[in-house]
Design an enzyme around this catalytic site. Structure first.
Site, short mmCIF file in Angstrom:
data_model
loop_
_atom_site.label_atom_id
_atom_site.label_comp_id
_atom_site.label_asym_id
_atom_site.label_seq_id
_atom_site.Cartn_x
_atom_site.Cartn_y
_atom_site.Cartn_z
N LYS A 212 -32.10 -18.49 2.83
CA LYS A 212 -31.62 -16.99 2.63
C LYS A 212 -30.11 -17.65 3.10
O LYS A 212 -30.26 -17.97 4.52
CB LYS A 212 -32.67 -15.68 2.82
CG LYS A 212 -31.87 -14.38 3.33
CD LYS A 212 -32.67 -13.53 3.64
CE LYS A 212 -31.02 -11.83 3.71
NZ LYS A 212 -31.70 -10.99 3.83
N GLU A 262 -28.69 0.03 10.46
CA GLU A 262 -29.95 -1.03 10.97
C GLU A 262 -29.58 -1.28 12.95
O GLU A 262 -28.90 -1.45 13.60
CB GLU A 262 -29.29 -2.35 10.07
CG GLU A 262 -30.09 -3.31 10.71
CD GLU A 262 -29.99 -5.09 9.87
OE1 GLU A 262 -29.26 -4.98 8.61
OE2 GLU A 262 -30.55 -6.19 10.02
N GLU A 306 -35.49 -10.36 0.12
CA GLU A 306 -34.43 -10.63 1.45
C GLU A 306 -35.54 -9.50 2.36
O GLU A 306 -35.09 -10.69 3.41
CB GLU A 306 -33.85 -9.38 0.33
CG GLU A 306 -32.63 -10.62 -0.61
CD GLU A 306 -32.00 -9.27 -0.70
OE1 GLU A 306 -31.67 -9.07 -2.21
OE2 GLU A 306 -30.82 -8.99 0.48
N GLU A 440 -23.43 -4.90 -4.93
CA GLU A 440 -23.53 -5.07 -4.15
C GLU A 440 -22.74 -4.80 -3.01
O GLU A 440 -22.59 -3.98 -1.90
CB GLU A 440 -25.15 -6.04 -3.32
CG GLU A 440 -25.59 -5.38 -2.03
CD GLU A 440 -26.88 -6.46 -2.35
OE1 GLU A 440 -27.56 -6.29 -3.22
OE2 GLU A 440 -27.41 -6.24 -0.88
#
Ligand SMILES: C=C(O[C@@H]1C=C(C(=O)O)C=C[C@H]1O)C(=O)O
Ligand SMILES: [Mg+2]
Length: 456
Positions: A212, A262, A306, A440
């Site tokens: 990733k 977050e 993800e 995105e």
């Protein structure tokens, strides 16, 4: 106390005058003090920041609505370019928190510890103990001053200076300027370069070099008039109240601020909460479309991967310093103004002696903003991206008495004069598509963009 002052409600200016009186009673050479007073009249902290000058900070936690802190000026600044610098500062922090348990240090770190190109004024990281602080906790507003006076005449002189500064604390009468319109002057990368970068990363994934990588984009705007960051943050937080709100402004007006969904971690004694927040879909235009997008996101393989890579990495990072580490939620959704994300929460019981410096080093950057494997991902980011990440996607938060909380500073901007840079990133895994990931990035920028009239 005069009969008059009994009748007056404790507005900010009355509280500031009382604070000045109390500052004048501090004995030079008597160590650190936190002098605090209640403010009984509703006051908008962002408007107070707009009415202030010099270095200021703002911090508002995500899961405790109504709690916020505004800091004015600097009683003590700790430079933390590296996470290990934080551990070197811990004796100083502990010494202050022992005598002033309500005090808190607020600030941020850069994403990369050793990069030459950084943002002007934000080259290193910095945690500050504000000189003056307005804090709201459980509906109660408190005005405080942190002070340590040298012994003797120098201390007396310094004391009157600080007492005078207290008197200048005031709330701006409304916000000083309307939000300006803006023009996009540069995309870094632009669409063309993005396709190349994504191709390069997918190639590395095919060769099993990476699992990733979170690539980011900087959108540079030129503002048509001066921007008051506090006005923008005030409007922004109304659109996304379910976020961490943060800001750090330098004396010359260079300012980093944003509203991030977050959490990196929250530590209360030995209990640590962290999470995997990754995997994204836009919000729907109608409730029915929104529900469809949400359920598609919850069952989408690419988005779940993800997210799972983040959970695995956070879990693994915490294992070495914890007695237990457990996921405490299923994969669920966090819904914001323009996007929704997958999220899984995780809780750990830390081993004795684990410090916040160790935790930052272990956790940052999680694969929500870096990649897997971590070191390889960081090397690749440093070569592939050609804009400075600065404080974007890095820890921003606060350290208090046996507690600490850091957000991952996303959905953020850097203001430098009439230039405003917007940051957005997307996690690439095997099977990612350049088009969809670009869309995105766009949807993550949309909330802040909607507050500025933007022309291309
Ligand atoms: C990197 C960002 O967001 C991160 C990436 C996400 C994703 O790729 O799905 C989702 C949330 C964050 O973990 C950003 O907003 O800049
Ligand atoms: Mg994504």
């Amino acid at each position: 106390m005069s009969a008059d002052s009994f009748r007056q409600p404790l507005t900010l200016s009355v509280a500031a005058a009382k604070l000045a009186e109390k500052i004048n009673q501090v004995e030079p050479g008597s160590g650190w003090h936190r002098i605090a007073l209640p403010v009984c009249v509703e006051t908008d902290l962002l408007a107070c920041l707009a009415g202030g000058e010099g270095v200021r900070v703002y911090w508002s936690q995500r899961d405790t609505p109504g709690q916020e802190t505004a800091g004015f000026g600097v009683a003590l600044a700790l430079n933390v370019a590296h996470t290990c610098d934080l551990d070197e500062c811990l004796p100083v922090i502990r010494n202050i928190l022992n005598t002033c348990p309500q005090a808190r240090f607020v600030g941020g770190l850069p994403f990369f510890e050793d990069r030459k190109e950084q943002w002007p004024g934000f080259e290193g990281g910095e945690l500050i103990l504000p000189r003056f602080e307005l804090t709201r906790r459980q509906g109660q507003l408190t005005l405080a001053c942190h002070v340590e006076l040298p012994a003797g005449a120098a201390g007396e002189q310094f004391r009157s200076q600080i007492a005078r500064q207290a008197l200048s604390l005031k709330e701006a009468k409304g916000f000083p300027c309307a939000l300006p319109s803006a023009e996009i002057v540069k995309e870094n990368p632009d669409w063309q370069l993005w396709q190349n970068q994504v191709g390069q990363v997918l190639g590395l994934m095919e060769q099993d070099e990476l699992e990733k990588l979170v690539l980011s984009r900087e959108q540079q705007l030129e503002l048509e008039a001066d921007l008051c960051p506090w006005s923008l943050l005030s409007a922004w937080q109304k659109l996304t109240p379910e976020t961490y709100r943060f800001a750090f402004i330098r004396e010359n007006g260079q300012c980093f601020f944003g509203a991030s969904p977050e959490r990196l971690y929250r530590r209360n004694g030995q209990t640590l909460d962290s999470e995997a927040l990754a995997g994204t879909a836009p919000r729907g235009l109608t409730p029915a479309q929104d529900r469809r997008l949400a359920s598609a996101l919850l069952s989408d393989d690419k988005n779940r991967r993800e997210n799972s890579l983040v959970l695995q990495a956070v879990r693994h990072a915490l294992q070495s310093c914890s007695e237990s580490v457990e996921p405490i939620s299923e994969m669920s959704l966090i819904r914001l103004k323009s996007v929704q994300h997958l999220r899984q929460m995780i809780r750990a019981k830390l081993k004795p002696g684990v410090t916040d410096g160790m935790l930052l080093k272990l956790l940052h950057p999680t694969p929500a903003v870096g990649g897997v494997p971590k070191d390889r991902a960081l090397e690749q980011l440093a070569t592939i991206e050609n804009h400075a990440r600065g404080w974007y996607a890095a820890p921003f938060g606060c350290i208090g008495n046996d507690q600490a909380e850091f957000a991952v500073a996303l959905r953020c901007v850097f203001l430098n004069g009439r230039n405003l840079s917007l940051y957005s990133g997307a996690g690439l895994v095997c099977g990612s598509d350049a088009n969809a990931e670009w869309a995105e990035l766009d949807s993550k920028l949309r909330t802040v963009q909607s507050l500025l009239q933007i022309s291309q």
